[in-house]
Design a protein around this motif. Structure first.
Motif, PDB file in Angstrom:
ATOM      1  N   LEU A 132      -5.780 -29.862  13.489  1.00 24.51           N
ATOM      2  CA  LEU A 132      -5.750 -28.208  14.286  1.00 24.51           C
ATOM      3  C   LEU A 132      -6.109 -28.406  15.439  1.00 24.51           C
TER       4      LEU A 132
ATOM      5  N   HIS B 287      -9.556 -25.554   7.209  1.00 32.70           N
ATOM      6  CA  HIS B 287      -9.557 -24.658   8.532  1.00 32.70           C
ATOM      7  C   HIS B 287      -7.758 -24.657   8.195  1.00 32.70           C
TER       8      HIS B 287
ATOM      9  N   ALA C 184      -5.365 -21.143   7.411  1.00 34.81           N
ATOM     10  CA  ALA C 184      -4.401 -21.451   8.840  1.00 34.81           C
ATOM     11  C   ALA C 184      -2.828 -21.132   8.143  1.00 34.81           C
TER      12      ALA C 184
END
Length: 396
Positions: free
Chosen positions: A214, A264, A268
Motif C-alpha cells: 500500500l 493492511h 483494504a
C-alpha cells in the motif's frame, strides 16, 4: 557468425550498485541463460567504469518498442499442480510494468532478448490473438475449460490501451459463452467491465487483482509502470460494484520489504469489496535472482543480505547451497511443485497463519479460482457457419 555478447553487471558493494531509472524496474541488460559468452564489467583503475555509469544516468530513459507478431496458436495447456487452471493465454510477450520480481522475465530468453531491461522495453504484441483463439475454440475436439488470461504477462499493461488485443479476446469469449479468469495489477481492466460483468453474473468470469504493497513510494520502485496501490483498490471497488467477483492476490510477499503490509492489504481489499484473498511468496527463477539482488543493492543496500537470507529460508535452501562454489552460483529458490508458490518451513508457516487470521477477521475466504460454468459454451458463430456449410456440401 560472431557470438553476441551482452555484459552482465555484477552486484556491487552496498551503496555502489547499478543506478536506478525512473519508470523502469532495472537498468541492466543481463545476459540470458542461453548466451554462449558473457562479459563482466570491472573497474580497470582508470575510472572509466564510473564515467560509463554517469553517462548511463544522464542518457534519456529507454523507450518502449512494440513488435507485432502473428501467432499460430493462443492457448497454452498447463499441467502444474500449483496452478488451478488447465488453459491460459497471454496477448503480449514482455511487460512494461517492469516489476523487478516478475517470474516471467526469463521467458524473454527464448526470444534471444535480455530478461532485464529488454523484458520491459521490447514488447511483442500478438495482433491476431482474437481470430486465432476463435479458430482454436471452433475445433471439433475442443472441450471448454476456464482460460486464465494474463498468467505470464499482464494483459492490461499500458500498450493495451492502444492495441485493445485483450478486449478483442474477451469479446470472442463472451460471444461463445466461454469461462475465463483475468489476473492483473492494472486499473485498465475497468474499461472492459461492460464485457466482464455479464460473464461474471452468468458464473463464467472471475478477476484477480495483485496488490504488493500500500506504500506508493515502494510500489514505484518495485513495479514502476503498474497502477498505484490506491488505483488498484479503486479498480477492485469498481469491479465489485459491477457484480464481478474479484479476488486480491497479496503477491509477492518479500521479507523485510513488504511483509509488514500483509494485514493492511487484506483489510483494504475487504473494504473495497473483494470476494477472496490469496498470496504467494517471492519466487526467483533463473535470471530473476541476480536482477533482484541488484535491485536490493540499489534500493535497500543495508538490508539486502538479511532479505536474501530470509528468502532462502522461505524456500528451504540449505546453508551449503547459499554461497557460490566453483561452477555453481548461490541457490536462492526451490522450484519444486507444492513449494515454490508459498514456501516451506517456519517462516512460510508464519505467513500462512497471518493471512488466515486477517482473512477470517474480515470475512474473506482464502483460495484461488472459483468454479466457473462451462455448460453454456458454443462454438464461435463464424466458424459454426463454415462448419455447417462444409457438412451440407457433403450431401449436395
Amino acid at each position: 557468425m560472431p557470438t553476441r555478447i551482452i555484459p552482465i553487471i555484477p552486484a556491487m558493494p552496498s551503496g555502489h550498485g547499478p543506478s536506478s531509472r525512473k519508470g523502469r524496474g532495472t537498468t541492466v541488460h543481463i545476459a540470458h541463460r542461453f548466451e554462449r559468452d558473457n562479459r563482466d564489467v570491472f573497474d580497470d583503475g582508470w575510472a572509466t567504469l564510473g564515467d560509463e555509469a554517469q553517462a548511463a544516468d544522464q542518457a534519456p530513459p529507454p523507450a518502449t518498442s512494440v513488435t507485432e507478431e502473428r501467432v499460430k496458436s493462443m492457448l497454452t495447456r498447463n499441467t502444474s499442480p500449483d496452478i488451478p487452471f488447465a488453459l491460459s493465454l497471454n496477448p503480449y510477450r514482455g511487460c512494461e510494468h517492469g516489476c523487478i520480481y516478475c517470474y516471467a522475465r526469463p521467458t524473454h530468453s527464448y526470444l534471444d532478448l535480455s530478461p532485464g531491461l529488454d523484458f520491459e522495453t521490447r514488447l511483442i504484441a500478438k495482433v491476431n490473438a482474437a481470430s486465432v483463439l476463435e479458430r482454436e475454440l471452433a475445433r471439433p475436439g475442443y472441450a471448454p475449460s476456464p482460460i486464465a488470461i494474463g498468467s505470464v504477462t499482464d494483459a492490461y499493461q499500458p500498450i493495451e490501451r492502444r492495441l485493445r488485443i485483450t478486449r478483442a479476446v474477451l469479446q470472442v469469449l463472451g460471444d461463445c459463452a466461454h469461462p475465463y479468469t483475468v489476473i492483473t495489477k492494472s486499473a485498465g481492466i475497468e474499461r472492459d467491465i461492460d464485457l466482464i460483468a455479464p460473464a461474471a453474473q452468468a458464473g463464467r468470469a472471475w478477476v484477480s487483482v495483485s496488490i504488493t504493497t500500500l506504500d506508493g513510494a515502494l510500489a514505484r520502485i518495485l513495479e514502476p509502470r503498474a497502477a498505484s496501490p490506491a488505483r488498484r483498490l479503486q479498480a477492485v471497488r469498481a469491479l465489485s460494484g459491477a457484480g464481478i467477483a474479484v479476488g486480491v492476490n497479496v503477491a509477492p510477499i518479500i521479507p523485510f520489504i513488504n511483509d509488514s503490509d500483509i494485514e493492511h492489504i487484506v483489510e483494504a481489499a475487504a473494504r473495497a469489496g473483494a470476494s477472496s484473498v490469496h498470496h504467494t511468496v517471492l519466487r526467483l527463477p533463473w535470471e530473476v535472482a541476480p536482477l533482484f539482488r541488484q535491485w536490493l543493492e540499489t534500493h535497500f543496500p543495508a538490508r539486502a543480505a538479511r532479505v536474501m537470507a530470509r528468502v532462502q529460508d522461505l524456500h528451504g535452501i540449505e546453508a551449503a547451497q547459499r554461497t557460490p562454489h566453483v561452477g555453481r552460483t548461490a541457490r536462492d529458490y526451490d522450484a519444486r511443485f507444492g513449494q515454490r508458490m508459498h514456501g516451506t518451513g517456519p517462516w512460510a508457516d508464519l505467513i500462512r497463519q497471518r493471512i488466515a487470521k486477517v482473512s477470517a477477521r474480515f470475512g474473506l475466504p482464502r483460495g484461488g479460482l472459483p468454479a466457473l460454468d462451462c455448460s453454456a459454451f458454443r462454438r464461435p458463430a463464424a466458424w459454426q457457419a463454415v462448419g455447417d456449410a462444409r457438412q451440407a456440401s457433403l450431401f449436395d
